[in-house]
Scaffold this active site. Sequence first.
Site, PDB file in Angstrom:
ATOM      1  N   PRO A   1      -9.424   8.298  -8.049  1.00  0.00           N
ATOM      2  CA  PRO A   1     -10.189   9.228  -7.217  1.00  0.00           C
ATOM      3  C   PRO A   1      -9.354   9.950  -6.170  1.00  0.00           C
ATOM      4  O   PRO A   1      -8.438   9.372  -5.581  1.00  0.00           O
ATOM      5  CB  PRO A   1     -11.245   8.340  -6.552  1.00  0.00           C
ATOM      6  CG  PRO A   1     -10.718   6.958  -6.650  1.00  0.00           C
ATOM      7  CD  PRO A   1      -9.877   6.919  -7.891  1.00  0.00           C
ATOM      8  N   ASN A   2      -9.709  11.200  -5.996  1.00  0.00           N
ATOM      9  CA  ASN A   2      -9.156  12.102  -4.986  1.00  0.00           C
ATOM     10  C   ASN A   2      -7.742  12.587  -5.268  1.00  0.00           C
ATOM     11  O   ASN A   2      -7.219  13.419  -4.527  1.00  0.00           O
ATOM     12  CB  ASN A   2      -9.241  11.487  -3.580  1.00  0.00           C
ATOM     13  CG  ASN A   2     -10.661  11.168  -3.205  1.00  0.00           C
ATOM     14  OD1 ASN A   2     -11.539  12.025  -3.311  1.00  0.00           O
ATOM     15  ND2 ASN A   2     -10.913   9.937  -2.798  1.00  0.00           N
TER      16      ASN A   2
ATOM     17  N   ARG B   1      -4.439  17.589   0.186  1.00  0.00           N
ATOM     18  CA  ARG B   1      -5.020  16.415   0.862  1.00  0.00           C
ATOM     19  C   ARG B   1      -3.948  15.673   1.648  1.00  0.00           C
ATOM     20  O   ARG B   1      -3.008  15.140   1.062  1.00  0.00           O
ATOM     21  CB  ARG B   1      -5.624  15.476  -0.170  1.00  0.00           C
ATOM     22  CG  ARG B   1      -6.127  14.177   0.415  1.00  0.00           C
ATOM     23  CD  ARG B   1      -6.543  13.204  -0.678  1.00  0.00           C
ATOM     24  NE  ARG B   1      -6.901  11.931  -0.080  1.00  0.00           N
ATOM     25  CZ  ARG B   1      -6.753  10.770  -0.667  1.00  0.00           C
ATOM     26  NH1 ARG B   1      -6.263  10.708  -1.889  1.00  0.00           N
ATOM     27  NH2 ARG B   1      -7.092   9.658  -0.063  1.00  0.00           N
TER      28      ARG B   1
ATOM     29  N   TYR C   1       0.680  12.212   1.482  1.00  0.00           N
ATOM     30  CA  TYR C   1       0.792  12.301   0.030  1.00  0.00           C
ATOM     31  C   TYR C   1       1.751  13.369  -0.471  1.00  0.00           C
ATOM     32  O   TYR C   1       1.987  13.456  -1.667  1.00  0.00           O
ATOM     33  CB  TYR C   1      -0.597  12.531  -0.587  1.00  0.00           C
ATOM     34  CG  TYR C   1      -1.558  11.414  -0.262  1.00  0.00           C
ATOM     35  CD1 TYR C   1      -1.401  10.162  -0.827  1.00  0.00           C
ATOM     36  CD2 TYR C   1      -2.611  11.609   0.625  1.00  0.00           C
ATOM     37  CE1 TYR C   1      -2.266   9.119  -0.530  1.00  0.00           C
ATOM     38  CE2 TYR C   1      -3.489  10.579   0.930  1.00  0.00           C
ATOM     39  CZ  TYR C   1      -3.309   9.334   0.357  1.00  0.00           C
ATOM     40  OH  TYR C   1      -4.163   8.312   0.663  1.00  0.00           O
TER      41      TYR C   1
ATOM     42  N   ASN D   1      -2.155   4.963 -11.114  1.00  0.00           N
ATOM     43  CA  ASN D   1      -2.377   5.158  -9.687  1.00  0.00           C
ATOM     44  C   ASN D   1      -3.889   5.186  -9.548  1.00  0.00           C
ATOM     45  O   ASN D   1      -4.514   6.228  -9.711  1.00  0.00           O
ATOM     46  CB  ASN D   1      -1.745   6.445  -9.182  1.00  0.00           C
ATOM     47  CG  ASN D   1      -1.953   6.644  -7.689  1.00  0.00           C
ATOM     48  OD1 ASN D   1      -2.742   5.949  -7.065  1.00  0.00           O
ATOM     49  ND2 ASN D   1      -1.252   7.601  -7.132  1.00  0.00           N
TER      50      ASN D   1
ATOM     51  N   ALA E   1      -8.026   4.577  -4.434  1.00  0.00           N
ATOM     52  CA  ALA E   1      -8.839   3.598  -3.705  1.00  0.00           C
ATOM     53  C   ALA E   1      -9.376   2.494  -4.607  1.00  0.00           C
ATOM     54  O   ALA E   1      -9.648   1.380  -4.139  1.00  0.00           O
ATOM     55  CB  ALA E   1      -9.987   4.300  -2.989  1.00  0.00           C
TER      56      ALA E   1
ATOM     57  N   HIS F   1      -8.022  -1.164  -4.611  1.00  0.00           N
ATOM     58  CA  HIS F   1      -8.435  -2.160  -3.625  1.00  0.00           C
ATOM     59  C   HIS F   1      -9.859  -2.663  -3.840  1.00  0.00           C
ATOM     60  O   HIS F   1     -10.307  -3.564  -3.125  1.00  0.00           O
ATOM     61  CB  HIS F   1      -8.308  -1.558  -2.225  1.00  0.00           C
ATOM     62  CG  HIS F   1      -7.078  -0.736  -2.063  1.00  0.00           C
ATOM     63  ND1 HIS F   1      -5.808  -1.270  -2.085  1.00  0.00           N
ATOM     64  CD2 HIS F   1      -6.913   0.611  -1.955  1.00  0.00           C
ATOM     65  CE1 HIS F   1      -4.917  -0.295  -1.954  1.00  0.00           C
ATOM     66  NE2 HIS F   1      -5.569   0.849  -1.889  1.00  0.00           N
TER      67      HIS F   1
ATOM     68  N   GLU G   1       1.610  -0.399 -11.786  1.00  0.00           N
ATOM     69  CA  GLU G   1       0.802   0.170 -10.706  1.00  0.00           C
ATOM     70  C   GLU G   1       1.713   1.006  -9.816  1.00  0.00           C
ATOM     71  O   GLU G   1       2.839   0.609  -9.531  1.00  0.00           O
ATOM     72  CB  GLU G   1       0.175  -0.959  -9.890  1.00  0.00           C
ATOM     73  CG  GLU G   1      -0.607  -0.494  -8.691  1.00  0.00           C
ATOM     74  CD  GLU G   1      -1.094  -1.645  -7.822  1.00  0.00           C
ATOM     75  OE1 GLU G   1      -1.291  -1.393  -6.620  1.00  0.00           O
ATOM     76  OE2 GLU G   1      -1.275  -2.777  -8.321  1.00  0.00           O
TER      77      GLU G   1
ATOM     78  N   HIS H   1       1.803   4.035  -6.376  1.00  0.00           N
ATOM     79  CA  HIS H   1       1.149   4.762  -5.278  1.00  0.00           C
ATOM     80  C   HIS H   1       2.161   5.713  -4.658  1.00  0.00           C
ATOM     81  O   HIS H   1       3.350   5.395  -4.570  1.00  0.00           O
ATOM     82  CB  HIS H   1       0.634   3.798  -4.210  1.00  0.00           C
ATOM     83  CG  HIS H   1      -0.324   2.801  -4.752  1.00  0.00           C
ATOM     84  ND1 HIS H   1      -1.640   3.099  -4.996  1.00  0.00           N
ATOM     85  CD2 HIS H   1      -0.142   1.517  -5.144  1.00  0.00           C
ATOM     86  CE1 HIS H   1      -2.234   2.033  -5.502  1.00  0.00           C
ATOM     87  NE2 HIS H   1      -1.341   1.068  -5.616  1.00  0.00           N
TER      88      HIS H   1
ATOM     89  N   SER I   1       2.036   6.750  -1.436  1.00  0.00           N
ATOM     90  CA  SER I   1       2.345   6.263  -0.084  1.00  0.00           C
ATOM     91  C   SER I   1       2.680   4.777  -0.136  1.00  0.00           C
ATOM     92  O   SER I   1       2.386   4.088  -1.123  1.00  0.00           O
ATOM     93  CB  SER I   1       1.151   6.494   0.849  1.00  0.00           C
ATOM     94  OG  SER I   1       0.060   5.674   0.469  1.00  0.00           O
TER      95      SER I   1
ATOM     96  N   ARG J   1       0.052   1.018   5.743  1.00  0.00           N
ATOM     97  CA  ARG J   1      -1.187   1.732   6.075  1.00  0.00           C
ATOM     98  C   ARG J   1      -2.264   0.755   6.536  1.00  0.00           C
ATOM     99  O   ARG J   1      -1.967  -0.369   6.926  1.00  0.00           O
ATOM    100  CB  ARG J   1      -1.616   2.562   4.872  1.00  0.00           C
ATOM    101  CG  ARG J   1      -0.544   3.632   4.548  1.00  0.00           C
ATOM    102  CD  ARG J   1      -0.953   4.591   3.499  1.00  0.00           C
ATOM    103  NE  ARG J   1      -2.139   5.337   3.928  1.00  0.00           N
ATOM    104  CZ  ARG J   1      -2.920   6.006   3.106  1.00  0.00           C
ATOM    105  NH1 ARG J   1      -2.655   6.037   1.810  1.00  0.00           N
ATOM    106  NH2 ARG J   1      -3.963   6.654   3.541  1.00  0.00           N
TER     107      ARG J   1
END
Length: 149
Positions: free
Chosen positions: A9-10, A17, A22, A73, A76, A79, A97, A99, A101, A106
């Site tokens: 998502p996103n 964004r 990012y 990736n 969210a 998690h 996996e 990411h 960032s 974070r």
Amino acid sequence: MQLLCLHGPNLNLLGSREPGIYGSSSLEQINAALQQRAADMGAAIDCFHSNHEGALVDRIHQARGTVAGILINAGAYTHTSIAIRDALLGVVIPYVELHLSNVHAREPFRHHSHLADKALGVICGFGPLSYQLALEGLVQHLQSAAAAG
């Protein structure tokens, strides 16, 4: 060697964004670079994005028997999603996996991954390069496994 890259998502908002977190690369730019690098390594990679957990689960199921490895990736969903974890374990396809960032630098809720303990590896914090690093690790692992057996 056929591979799959899943974007959660996103990630379709990349480039606009929170560029301070990012980066400024769009998802399309990341996919194009990833597909070129995969081709250079003698592999092909299909890239799939969805903001919907069930669509990601369905795409993982479709990969069964046709894909040698997965880059994911999950955004969210990393998690929160037991469903994506179960899908990955159910199809028995090795995955990495990744990411953009450094999730460990974070918010505390981003420090736990439901995917990491079963992944071949986890790459985070290198922006779009995270995809390239994950790809190289996955391809090298699959080539080594093929050579060994």
